[in-house]
Design a protein around this motif. Structure first.
Motif, PDB file in Angstrom:
ATOM      1  N   LEU A   1       0.964  -1.202   0.079  1.00  0.00           N
ATOM      2  CA  LEU A   1      -0.049   0.177   0.067  1.00  0.00           C
ATOM      3  C   LEU A   1       1.048   1.507  -0.001  1.00  0.00           C
ATOM      4  O   LEU A   1       0.561   2.335  -0.626  1.00  0.00           O
TER       5      LEU A   1
ATOM      6  N   ALA B   1       0.901   3.946  -3.043  1.00  0.00           N
ATOM      7  CA  ALA B   1       0.349   5.182  -2.507  1.00  0.00           C
ATOM      8  C   ALA B   1       1.363   6.270  -3.334  1.00  0.00           C
ATOM      9  O   ALA B   1       1.184   7.234  -3.737  1.00  0.00           O
TER      10      ALA B   1
ATOM     11  N   ARG C   1      -7.697   8.706  -7.726  1.00  0.00           N
ATOM     12  CA  ARG C   1      -6.587   8.291  -7.236  1.00  0.00           C
ATOM     13  C   ARG C   1      -6.692   7.373  -6.201  1.00  0.00           C
ATOM     14  O   ARG C   1      -5.720   6.161  -6.384  1.00  0.00           O
ATOM     15  N   ALA C   2      -7.752   7.207  -5.318  1.00  0.00           N
ATOM     16  CA  ALA C   2      -8.126   5.974  -4.418  1.00  0.00           C
ATOM     17  C   ALA C   2      -8.387   4.915  -5.294  1.00  0.00           C
ATOM     18  O   ALA C   2      -7.801   3.716  -4.790  1.00  0.00           O
TER      19      ALA C   2
ATOM     20  N   VAL D   1      -5.201   3.187  -6.551  1.00  0.00           N
ATOM     21  CA  VAL D   1      -4.441   2.520  -5.615  1.00  0.00           C
ATOM     22  C   VAL D   1      -4.908   1.091  -5.477  1.00  0.00           C
ATOM     23  O   VAL D   1      -4.577  -0.011  -5.270  1.00  0.00           O
TER      24      VAL D   1
END
Length: 209
Positions: A112, A116, A138-139, A142
């Motif tokens: 992560l 990230a 973006r979330a 990821v």
């Protein structure tokens, strides 16, 4: 259109394949000694099999892609350099996990952090879904990358599965970049990854060695 001429388009994957195969031959005794996958109820093998050759694929890809830049064919670009660095970090986590298994939560946490940082480093103009807010995009990126990393990790215990998964994708990316449908800096990396996977394939064909 790409700045790679036909000779350079060929030499990058060939160099990657040779480098990857050479690294696997060099690393094989160490992997056999320290990174044997022992058969269990979920295994596709019936005998202990060395694992960890993925790090050779990552290193060969980086070297061959850098070679394209050294030939003056193209510049890798800031974003590509970050992607290669993230791939090396993920490969290192995978290698450590092969040598000494990392518990699920710490492994996911490391993945992560790497993903990230990678996504945060993307330029603001790099968008996949411009119709939604960039923070949400973006979330989701990821989350999608984490899913894809662990999908590959889950499947790669099967002989030739990684090659079957990734070679068509990398070849398609190379084709898109070649015809100007993706950034030119994608081309050397996609070609290098395709070549590295081909260099890995003979060692991973059924029954994998």
């Amino acid at each position: 259109m790409t700045t790679l001429d036909p000779y350079q388009t060929l030499i990058v994957p060939v160099a990657a394949a040779l480098i990857c195969a050479g690294l696997i031959v060099i690393l094989h005794p160490l992997l056999r000694r320290y990174a044997l996958a022992r058969p269990n109820a979920r295994s596709s093998h019936v005998t202990p099999t060395p694992q960890g050759a993925g790090i050779a694929v990552v290193i060969a890809t980086a070297i061959a892609a850098t070679l394209a830049g050294a030939l003056g064919a193209t510049t890798l670009g800031h974003e590509t350099t970050i992607v290669l660095a993230a791939a090396f970090c993920l490969g290192t986590v995978g290698m450590i996990d092969d040598l000494r298994p990392i518990p699920v939560i710490p492994r996911l946490a490391l993945q992560l952090v790497i993903v990230a940082v990678l996504v945060a480093a993307l330029p603001s103009q790099t968008r996949l879904l411009a119709v939604i807010p960039i923070g949400l995009e973006r979330a989701l990126t990821v989350l999608g990358l984490l899913w894809f990393i662990n999908l590959v990790n889950f499947m790669d215990g099967l002989d030739w599965m990684t090659v079957a998964e990734m070679l068509p994708l990398s070849a398609a990316l190379a084709a898109l970049a070649h015809f100007g449908e993706a950034p030119a800096s994608v081309l050397p990396v996609a070609l290098a990854l395709s070549g590295a996977l081909l260099g890995f394939a003979p060692f991973n064909r059924p029954i994998a060695r």
